[in-house]
Design an enzyme around this catalytic site. Structure first.
Site, PDB file in Angstrom:
ATOM      1  CG  ASN A  12      -1.714   1.286   1.342  1.00 26.69           C
ATOM      2  OD1 ASN A  12      -1.772   2.076   0.404  1.00 26.69           O
ATOM      3  ND2 ASN A  12      -2.320   1.514   2.491  1.00 26.69           N
ATOM      4  N   GLY A 180       2.855   2.367  10.850  1.00 23.50           N
ATOM      5  CA  GLY A 180       3.786   3.485  10.710  1.00 23.50           C
ATOM      6  C   GLY A 180       4.603   3.784  11.948  1.00 23.50           C
ATOM      7  CB  SER A 220       5.631  -1.751  11.905  1.00 22.44           C
ATOM      8  OG  SER A 220       5.258  -0.416  12.201  1.00 22.44           O
TER       9      SER A 220
HETATM   10  O1  LIG Z   1      -1.613  -0.425   4.598  1.00 19.50           O
HETATM   11  C1  LIG Z   1      -0.561  -0.580   5.226  1.00 19.50           C
HETATM   12  C2  LIG Z   1      -0.572  -0.386   6.682  1.00 19.50           C
HETATM   13  O2  LIG Z   1      -1.154   0.851   6.978  1.00 19.50           O
HETATM   14  C3  LIG Z   1       0.775  -0.567   7.327  1.00 19.50           C
HETATM   15  O3  LIG Z   1       1.604   0.524   7.064  1.00 19.50           O
HETATM   16  P1  LIG Z   1       3.135   0.405   7.590  1.00 19.50           P
HETATM   17  O4  LIG Z   1       3.703  -0.872   6.985  1.00 19.50           O
HETATM   18  O5  LIG Z   1       3.823   1.649   7.081  1.00 19.50           O
HETATM   19  O6  LIG Z   1       3.073   0.319   9.097  1.00 19.50           O
END
Ligand SMILES: O=C[C@H](O)COP(=O)(O)O
Length: 261
Positions: A12, A180, A220
């Site tokens: 994403n 995040g 994460s």
């Molecule tokens: O769609 C992805 C999630 O919001 C995880 O985002 P992240 O891998 O940056 O924590």
């Protein structure tokens, strides 16, 4: 991970990468991932809307095995809805997947469970596979209500979704406190909720649906923590944010956290 379900690693990108940068990233992934990798797992990218036509042209032109999708869609099919993007348009752009209910949409755009359900229904109307995002915030986790809360989101999002539709859905468990933050959930914590989601799918539908549905973990995920997550019986892949913008790390994730491929 179970051999009954082909793992899915979906990147994403959120609001990152213009259409030229998108072409460069997809090309890097395509040059690195092998047929063996694609036989072992499905690899998807979820770019911003503005990149989709460029990604479609590249994927179609070079017959790449990477699939792609969108990060959101309108509940409407067409009409006077300024700024919205319909599932019909996404289908024309060759999208396979579309996110529904990502926590950042719920948080910043006030998307509630009923709206998320309408988006799931809109995805199916246009032959898109929803990646339904569910997951609790930190206060709910700290109070021990994370399983009930996540299952209630699942119930609401699946309202009116038929058996054969439910078999194809992808559910992404994304604890908001892990998104995040670098605070990845432990594999055991992720398994607890993903296992509860699978049990609930069997209750809402039957074992056929519960066995078929791929349940991803997101929050994460990095190359270094993927193997432990994928070792869990009810986790079938990852919904990856930040790390999906780094082609080397996203390749490592798509290889289940292993160096070789
Ligand atoms: O769609 C992805 C999630 O919001 C995880 O985002 P992240 O891998 O940056 O924590």
């Amino acid at each position: 991970m179970s051999t009954a379900r082909k793992p899915l690693f979906a990147g994403n990108w959120k609001m990152n990468l213009n259409h030229l940068e998108a072409i460069a990233l997809v090309q890097k992934l395509a040059f690195t991932l092998t047929d063996k990798d694609f036989d072992r797992a499905e690899v998807a990218v979820l770019p911003p809307f503005t990149d989709l036509r460029s990604v479609q042209t590249l994927v179609d032109g070079d017959k790449l095995r990477i699939v792609y999708g969108a990060q959101d869609l309108s509940t409407h099919d067409a009409g006077a809805y300024t700024g919205e993007i319909s599932g019909a348009m996404l289908a024309k752009l060759g999208c396979t997947y579309v996110l529904a209910g990502h926590s950042e949409r719920r948080q910043y755009h006030g998307e509630d469970d009923q709206l998320v359900n309408a988006k799931v229904q809109a995805a199916y109307r246009h032959s898109l596979t929803p990646i339904l995002c569910v997951g609790e915030g930190l206060p709910i986790r700290q109070a021990g209500g994370h399983v009930a809360y996540t299952v209630s989101q699942l119930d609401a999002a699946l309202n009116g979704v038929k058996h054969d539709q439910a078999k194809s859905i992808v559910v992404a468990y994304e604890p908001v406190w892990a998104i995040g933050t670098g605070e990845v959930a432990t594999p055991e914590d992720a398994q607890e909720v993903c296992g509860a989601i699978r049990v609930r799918l069997a209750e809402l539908y039957d074992e056929d649906v519960a066995t078929a549905v791929r349940i991803l973990y997101g929050g994460s995920v990095k190359g270094g923590n993927t193997a432990g997550i994928m070792a869990q019986p009810d986790i079938d892949g990852a919904l990856v944010g930040g790390a999906s913008l780094d082609p080397a790390d996203f390749v490592k994730i798509s290889r289940f956290g292993e160096m070789s491929g």
